[in-house]
Design a protein around this motif. Sequence first.
Motif, PDB file in Angstrom:
ATOM      1  N   LEU A   1       0.832  -1.197   0.000  1.00  0.00           N
ATOM      2  CA  LEU A   1       0.000   0.000   0.000  1.00  0.00           C
ATOM      3  C   LEU A   1       0.868   1.248   0.000  1.00  0.00           C
ATOM      4  O   LEU A   1       1.821   1.350   0.779  1.00  0.00           O
ATOM      5  CB  LEU A   1      -0.904   0.023   1.228  1.00  0.00           C
ATOM      6  CG  LEU A   1      -1.872  -1.158   1.381  1.00  0.00           C
ATOM      7  CD1 LEU A   1      -2.490  -1.162   2.766  1.00  0.00           C
ATOM      8  CD2 LEU A   1      -2.955  -1.100   0.319  1.00  0.00           C
ATOM      9  N   THR A   2       0.551   2.183  -0.866  1.00  0.00           N
ATOM     10  CA  THR A   2       1.190   3.498  -0.882  1.00  0.00           C
ATOM     11  C   THR A   2       0.105   4.533  -0.637  1.00  0.00           C
ATOM     12  O   THR A   2      -0.910   4.566  -1.341  1.00  0.00           O
ATOM     13  CB  THR A   2       1.861   3.776  -2.240  1.00  0.00           C
ATOM     14  OG1 THR A   2       2.726   2.684  -2.575  1.00  0.00           O
ATOM     15  CG2 THR A   2       2.686   5.058  -2.178  1.00  0.00           C
ATOM     16  N   ILE A   3       0.318   5.368   0.392  1.00  0.00           N
ATOM     17  CA  ILE A   3      -0.724   6.275   0.858  1.00  0.00           C
ATOM     18  C   ILE A   3      -0.157   7.678   1.001  1.00  0.00           C
ATOM     19  O   ILE A   3       0.988   7.855   1.425  1.00  0.00           O
ATOM     20  CB  ILE A   3      -1.277   5.797   2.223  1.00  0.00           C
ATOM     21  CG1 ILE A   3      -1.861   4.386   2.093  1.00  0.00           C
ATOM     22  CG2 ILE A   3      -2.323   6.752   2.764  1.00  0.00           C
ATOM     23  CD1 ILE A   3      -2.188   3.740   3.422  1.00  0.00           C
ATOM     24  N   ASP A   4      -0.948   8.674   0.651  1.00  0.00           N
ATOM     25  CA  ASP A   4      -0.592  10.067   0.915  1.00  0.00           C
ATOM     26  C   ASP A   4      -0.722  10.289   2.423  1.00  0.00           C
ATOM     27  O   ASP A   4      -1.834  10.289   2.966  1.00  0.00           O
ATOM     28  CB  ASP A   4      -1.532  10.998   0.142  1.00  0.00           C
ATOM     29  CG  ASP A   4      -1.158  12.470   0.285  1.00  0.00           C
ATOM     30  OD1 ASP A   4      -0.408  12.816   1.217  1.00  0.00           O
ATOM     31  OD2 ASP A   4      -1.641  13.285  -0.530  1.00  0.00           O
ATOM     32  N   GLU A   5       0.412  10.463   3.110  1.00  0.00           N
ATOM     33  CA  GLU A   5       0.387  10.522   4.566  1.00  0.00           C
ATOM     34  C   GLU A   5      -0.310  11.768   5.110  1.00  0.00           C
ATOM     35  O   GLU A   5      -0.584  11.847   6.311  1.00  0.00           O
ATOM     36  CB  GLU A   5       1.810  10.459   5.126  1.00  0.00           C
ATOM     37  CG  GLU A   5       2.665  11.675   4.804  1.00  0.00           C
ATOM     38  CD  GLU A   5       3.995  11.631   5.549  1.00  0.00           C
ATOM     39  OE1 GLU A   5       4.169  10.733   6.391  1.00  0.00           O
ATOM     40  OE2 GLU A   5       4.831  12.514   5.285  1.00  0.00           O
ATOM     41  N   ARG A   6      -0.640  12.724   4.263  1.00  0.00           N
ATOM     42  CA  ARG A   6      -1.260  13.961   4.728  1.00  0.00           C
ATOM     43  C   ARG A   6      -2.759  13.831   4.980  1.00  0.00           C
ATOM     44  O   ARG A   6      -3.355  14.704   5.622  1.00  0.00           O
ATOM     45  CB  ARG A   6      -1.011  15.082   3.709  1.00  0.00           C
ATOM     46  CG  ARG A   6       0.454  15.395   3.443  1.00  0.00           C
ATOM     47  CD  ARG A   6       0.585  16.349   2.248  1.00  0.00           C
ATOM     48  NE  ARG A   6       0.050  15.755   1.032  1.00  0.00           N
ATOM     49  CZ  ARG A   6      -0.110  16.399  -0.121  1.00  0.00           C
ATOM     50  NH1 ARG A   6       0.237  17.689  -0.204  1.00  0.00           N
ATOM     51  NH2 ARG A   6      -0.597  15.793  -1.186  1.00  0.00           N
ATOM     52  N   ILE A   7      -3.404  12.780   4.473  1.00  0.00           N
ATOM     53  CA  ILE A   7      -4.866  12.724   4.535  1.00  0.00           C
ATOM     54  C   ILE A   7      -5.392  12.207   5.875  1.00  0.00           C
ATOM     55  O   ILE A   7      -6.574  12.364   6.182  1.00  0.00           O
ATOM     56  CB  ILE A   7      -5.455  11.889   3.375  1.00  0.00           C
ATOM     57  CG1 ILE A   7      -4.974  10.437   3.442  1.00  0.00           C
ATOM     58  CG2 ILE A   7      -5.111  12.524   2.030  1.00  0.00           C
ATOM     59  CD1 ILE A   7      -5.635   9.524   2.413  1.00  0.00           C
ATOM     60  N   ALA A   8      -4.543  11.555   6.679  1.00  0.00           N
ATOM     61  CA  ALA A   8      -4.963  11.049   7.987  1.00  0.00           C
ATOM     62  C   ALA A   8      -3.708  10.856   8.832  1.00  0.00           C
ATOM     63  O   ALA A   8      -2.620  11.303   8.466  1.00  0.00           O
ATOM     64  CB  ALA A   8      -5.755   9.751   7.845  1.00  0.00           C
ATOM     65  N   ASP A   9      -3.830  10.168   9.976  1.00  0.00           N
ATOM     66  CA  ASP A   9      -2.663   9.932  10.824  1.00  0.00           C
ATOM     67  C   ASP A   9      -2.362   8.438  10.927  1.00  0.00           C
ATOM     68  O   ASP A   9      -3.115   7.593  10.441  1.00  0.00           O
ATOM     69  CB  ASP A   9      -2.855  10.541  12.222  1.00  0.00           C
ATOM     70  CG  ASP A   9      -4.085   9.999  12.943  1.00  0.00           C
ATOM     71  OD1 ASP A   9      -4.326   8.769  12.876  1.00  0.00           O
ATOM     72  OD2 ASP A   9      -4.813  10.797  13.570  1.00  0.00           O
ATOM     73  N   GLY A  10      -1.243   8.112  11.567  1.00  0.00           N
ATOM     74  CA  GLY A  10      -0.782   6.740  11.631  1.00  0.00           C
ATOM     75  C   GLY A  10      -1.761   5.788  12.295  1.00  0.00           C
ATOM     76  O   GLY A  10      -1.907   4.632  11.866  1.00  0.00           O
ATOM     77  N   TYR A  11      -2.433   6.234  13.350  1.00  0.00           N
ATOM     78  CA  TYR A  11      -3.394   5.371  14.020  1.00  0.00           C
ATOM     79  C   TYR A  11      -4.557   5.034  13.089  1.00  0.00           C
ATOM     80  O   TYR A  11      -5.016   3.880  13.046  1.00  0.00           O
ATOM     81  CB  TYR A  11      -3.926   6.066  15.287  1.00  0.00           C
ATOM     82  CG  TYR A  11      -4.935   5.224  16.041  1.00  0.00           C
ATOM     83  CD1 TYR A  11      -4.522   4.207  16.886  1.00  0.00           C
ATOM     84  CD2 TYR A  11      -6.304   5.453  15.883  1.00  0.00           C
ATOM     85  CE1 TYR A  11      -5.450   3.420  17.564  1.00  0.00           C
ATOM     86  CE2 TYR A  11      -7.235   4.680  16.556  1.00  0.00           C
ATOM     87  CZ  TYR A  11      -6.805   3.664  17.397  1.00  0.00           C
ATOM     88  OH  TYR A  11      -7.723   2.890  18.062  1.00  0.00           O
TER      89      TYR A  11
END
Length: 287
Positions: free
Chosen positions: A248-258
């Motif tokens: 999975l590759t995700i834009d880290e800006r749209i939510a948080d790690g949890y």
Amino acid sequence: MGKNFGDRKDGYKLKKIHSMHVIMPLMFPNRCDNEAFISQRIDLTKVNAYLAEKNAENPEYHYNLFQVIVTAVLKTMVLRPKMNRFIANNTMYMHKETSASFTVKKVFSDDGAEALAQVKVKGDETIDDIHNEIFRQVSFCRSDKIDGGTESLNAVASLPGFLTRFVGWGARLLDRHGWMPKGVTEGDPFYGSVYLSNLGSIKLQAGYHHLTNWGTCSVFCTIGEKKKRPFYNEDGTSEIKECVDLGLTIDERIADGYYYSRTVKLLKTLIENPELLEKPLSEEVDY
């Protein structure tokens, strides 16, 4: 949701969000600079039994692992709506639709052409609906007909070189502001919720697909080839099981790690317990 000031035709502008999500797009404006990578191994024991039972009932067009994963991903997107966000022009939006895009190889050969497919859902669909829609789209893509996205690409590629550069500049401007014509975006897999790449169909292991600054897609999912591997129990013993890896590759800006952690746990639960996909996508599950 009605149309409000700042909305795009493909997304609602989010206003009540944490200040971090307001500031991050200003500091890190490019989607490709904000890639987070998550790997997940899926035990296929229950999936294989489920598919065998489904295919005994429906021998004409078999259910397969890809359809299970697409359905699970779409259900995850519906139940975890922050995964359906995107950032464009330094602003965060929520997609107006939930969709899964993928590429279909017309013929498995070096010179075989590719076509684009996209499944859109409303939330009341089950795996049977997704199975039928994928069958319809794959059949269309492997026919002699040309999809709208490919037609658009062919039209641009036929222009003289200096005009293609101008078209590229103009297209990036339209893309950034959400002004791209619907006829173009509907055939573009990068305008959607999630893009899936079934690398297992070409005998490759799951890697990580890059995000793109073009379009609105914030999540990519690659599916590797099925393999038998050891699974270790808490007492130190091991079992050999068939499994598949997801990248999975995700834009880290749209939510948080949890939020991502809970999302991946849900996705794994849905794939490893495919009977949950018999229920509508919007129906909650325990995980």
